[in-house]
Scaffold this active site. Structure first.
Site, mmCIF file in Angstrom:
data_model
loop_
_atom_site.group_PDB
_atom_site.id
_atom_site.type_symbol
_atom_site.label_atom_id
_atom_site.label_comp_id
_atom_site.label_asym_id
_atom_site.label_seq_id
_atom_site.Cartn_x
_atom_site.Cartn_y
_atom_site.Cartn_z
ATOM 1 N N HIS A 209 45.616 41.039 -34.707
ATOM 2 C CA HIS A 209 44.519 40.636 -35.420
ATOM 3 C C HIS A 209 43.796 40.599 -33.749
ATOM 4 O O HIS A 209 42.098 40.003 -33.821
ATOM 5 C CB HIS A 209 44.210 39.708 -35.991
ATOM 6 C CG HIS A 209 43.967 38.162 -36.041
ATOM 7 N ND1 HIS A 209 45.410 37.832 -35.932
ATOM 8 C CD2 HIS A 209 42.820 37.641 -35.884
ATOM 9 C CE1 HIS A 209 45.018 36.341 -35.818
ATOM 10 N NE2 HIS A 209 43.668 36.104 -35.477
HETATM 11 N N1 UDP Z 1 48.566 33.394 -42.742
HETATM 12 C C1 UDP Z 1 48.700 33.757 -44.114
HETATM 13 N N2 UDP Z 1 48.783 35.335 -44.138
HETATM 14 C C2 UDP Z 1 48.949 35.504 -43.621
HETATM 15 C C3 UDP Z 1 48.792 35.676 -41.904
HETATM 16 C C4 UDP Z 1 48.604 34.313 -41.883
HETATM 17 O O1 UDP Z 1 48.549 32.371 -44.613
HETATM 18 O O2 UDP Z 1 49.214 36.919 -43.840
HETATM 19 C C5 UDP Z 1 48.281 31.827 -42.132
HETATM 20 C C6 UDP Z 1 49.237 30.850 -41.072
HETATM 21 O O3 UDP Z 1 49.831 29.992 -41.983
HETATM 22 C C7 UDP Z 1 49.007 31.101 -39.921
HETATM 23 C C8 UDP Z 1 46.744 31.273 -40.447
HETATM 24 O O4 UDP Z 1 46.823 31.600 -42.178
HETATM 25 O O5 UDP Z 1 48.720 29.880 -40.149
HETATM 26 C C9 UDP Z 1 46.805 31.198 -38.813
HETATM 27 O O6 UDP Z 1 45.269 32.354 -39.071
HETATM 28 P P1 UDP Z 1 44.951 33.566 -38.247
HETATM 29 O O7 UDP Z 1 46.215 33.954 -37.123
HETATM 30 O O8 UDP Z 1 44.099 34.463 -38.585
HETATM 31 O O9 UDP Z 1 44.573 32.781 -37.201
HETATM 32 P P2 UDP Z 1 45.014 31.926 -35.723
HETATM 33 O O10 UDP Z 1 46.070 30.800 -35.835
HETATM 34 O O11 UDP Z 1 45.576 33.040 -34.692
HETATM 35 O O12 UDP Z 1 43.351 31.370 -35.237
#
Ligand code: UDP
Length: 361
Positions: A209
């Site tokens: 994303h």
């Molecule tokens: N996650 C979830 N469902 C999904 C994708 C991600 O529960 O379909 C959770 C996962 O545990 C992850 C968190 O969302 O650690 C992080 O999300 P994201 O990738 O949006 O944020 P980033 O870590 O890149 O800031």
């Protein structure tokens, strides 16, 4: 001590859940501590917000600022305007922000200008990549934070280098991992598990994303078509982020192994990760979770603010080109996973440490 906890986006909800539990535990023990939960409304989609409140037993927010989407500046400004009113009407001793989203930075600025102490959980991490909005959010937040809680000694050292007061920098571990340990025995298979004939080790999980990977429609499609070819017939489960979905629109994509599914709730998602063969992602949080679960993770970025996931954990940075991913992945298929460990203090107790320390401030 009165704390206002701010959360705005999916990874924030995962991080505040154990902090709230730690506060409630202290309350039961008789400590003078209370909290007010403010949801900025940065993520408002049911799949990215409500599901996490329900699954992680996060109480309903005391206030929802309902800012919704907008450009970086429009969203940041909307959060600041709404949070200023919220904080004036409901003053507190400390505003606690987590992570690196726009809500983190916007609410930290508002709090500081209203002479309220700012606590930043997951402070001090740096990618050095100023093209990422998250890096700017981290830098601005940390420049006005009073109490810093870090996930690694590297993050603490970064803060000290930038002039933070050493008595206010606390290496406590990782609240994201608190949530993981608190919920591991509740994770469960999503409904498509049987339909797609998934079994432990026979599929890959994909999430993408970040703007560098998804904002250009043509290169996103090329990337997906390349990933489709990687895995020697292994299925690829792709919970598609609304941002990525919006860019793909109704495009027909020529892939045969990728299964597009809705963003998963935490309990289904962690089940998918825990049982996967490998993960391909551009998420920072997921590289931490895979590290703790010992699942090989290939991160489609040129840098990381979480170096311990690489040096200690299972994470490999592969850049944003499909060629690099193909090369690294085929070496992995040939040689198998490398030996990895779990970073110091990622033991499920970070939130308790944070609250213990805050109560002494
Ligand atoms: N996650 C979830 N469902 C999904 C994708 C991600 O529960 O379909 C959770 C996962 O545990 C992850 C968190 O969302 O650690 C992080 O999300 P994201 O990738 O949006 O944020 P980033 O870590 O890149 O800031």
């Amino acid at each position: 001590m009165k704390i206002t906890i701010v959360a705005g986006a999916r990874p924030n909800f995962i991080k505040i859940a154990p902090i709230i539990k730690a506060i409630e535990k202290k309350q039961r023990e008789g400590a003078d501590i209370s909290y007010r939960l403010v949801h900025t409304g940065q993520h408002y989609d049911k799949n990215l917000s409500d599901t996490f409140f329900k699954e992680l037993n996060i109480p309903q927010p005391d206030a929802n600022l309902e800012v919704k989407s907008g450009s970086q500046s429009v969203q940041t400004a909307a959060i600041m305007i709404a949070f200023e009113q919220e904080l004036i009407q409901n003053p507190c001793d400390v505003v606690l922000v987590v992570g690196d989203v726009n809500s983190t930075m916007a609410c930290a600025i508002v709090a500081k200008k209203l002479n309220t102490k700012v606590t930043h959980v997951e402070a001090g991490i740096r990618s050095g990549d100023m093209t990422m909005p998250e890096e700017i959010n981290r830098m601005v937040t940390d420049s006005i934070t009073d109490y810093f809680f870090t996930t690694s000694t590297t993050a603490s050292e970064n803060l000290l280098r930038y002039g933070a007061e050493p008595t206010n920098v606390h290496f406590v571990g990782n609240v994201m991992i608190d949530t993981l340990y608190q919920n591991l025995d509740r994770i469960s298979a999503p409904s498509f598990w049987d339909d797609f004939q998934l079994a432990t080790g026979n599929y890959i999980v994909l999430t993408l994303h970040r703007p560098a990977n998804v904002d250009e429609e043509k290169s996103l499609i090329q990337l997906l078509e390349g990933i489709d070819q990687l895995a020697e017939g292994k299925k690829i489960i792709f919970p598609i982020h609304p941002r990525t979905k919006a860019i793909l629109g109704e495009q027909q994509i020529n892939t045969k192994n990728i299964f597009f599914v809705e963003p998963q709730g935490y309990l289904h998602f962690m089940f998918l990760i825990r049982n996967s063969f490998a993960v391909i992602t551009d998420s920072g949080g997921i590289s931490e979770e895979t590290t703790v679960l010992g699942i090989p993770c290939f991160t489609m970025r040129n840098n990381t603010e979480r170096p311990e996931t690489q040096t200690i954990g299972t994470n490999t940075l592969v850049g944003t080109s499909i060629d690099n991913l193909e090369k690294t992945f085929s070496e992995f298929l040939k040689n198998g996973p490398r030996k990895a460990g779990i970073p110091e203090l990622w033991d499920g107790k970070a939130s308790e440490r944070i609250i213990e320390i805050l109560l002494q401030k």
